[in-house]
Design a protein around this motif. Structure first.
Motif, PDB file in Angstrom:
ATOM      1  N   ALA A 196       2.301   1.603  -3.567  1.00  0.00           N
ATOM      2  CA  ALA A 196       1.285   2.061  -4.509  1.00  0.00           C
ATOM      3  C   ALA A 196       1.013   3.554  -4.374  1.00  0.00           C
ATOM      4  N   GLU A 207       0.807   3.917  -8.418  1.00  0.00           N
ATOM      5  CA  GLU A 207       0.460   2.602  -8.957  1.00  0.00           C
ATOM      6  C   GLU A 207       0.365   2.665 -10.460  1.00  0.00           C
ATOM      7  N   ASP A 260       0.828  -1.210   0.000  1.00  0.00           N
ATOM      8  CA  ASP A 260       0.000   0.000   0.000  1.00  0.00           C
ATOM      9  C   ASP A 260       0.860   1.256   0.000  1.00  0.00           C
TER      10      ASP A 260
END
Length: 106
Positions: A27, A99, A24
């Motif tokens: 990204a 991302e 996370d």
């Protein structure tokens, strides 16, 4: 054990940069030239690191990358911690991608 450490300004242009943050965090924004190898997967994915080149490890602030560098150095790799991590990278306004490789916009 002392871990070799550099500032963001001291990362060589041709350095093999490894981002050890979680998916996370990666990204949300990372250095375009970095390889993503989360700390939690490091031991299982050692074969993805260059055996003969120095690797520069970066995380959010420098803690996880320091642990990763120490472990790698104890296990035959040449690893350097990047002090300040991606927090410092972002503060300096250095380029980030999100991302999918698109430019990251804060």
């Amino acid at each position: 054990m002392d871990v070799p450490t550099v500032t963001i300004d001291q990362i060589p242009d041709d350095a093999h940069l490894v981002d050890v943050r979680e998916a996370d965090e990666w990204a949300a924004g990372h250095a375009e030239r970095a390889q993503h190898l989360p700390l939690t997967e490091l031991t299982a994915r050692l074969d993805e690191l260059p055996a003969d080149d120095e690797v520069y490890l970066i995380c959010r602030s420098g803690g996880r990358s320091a642990r990763a560098a120490a472990w790698l150095n104890q296990n035959g790799f040449s690893a350097v911690n990047v002090a300040g991590g991606m927090g410092e990278w972002q503060e300096r306004g250095l380029p980030l991608v999100g991302e999918g490789g698109s430019p990251y916009v804060m």
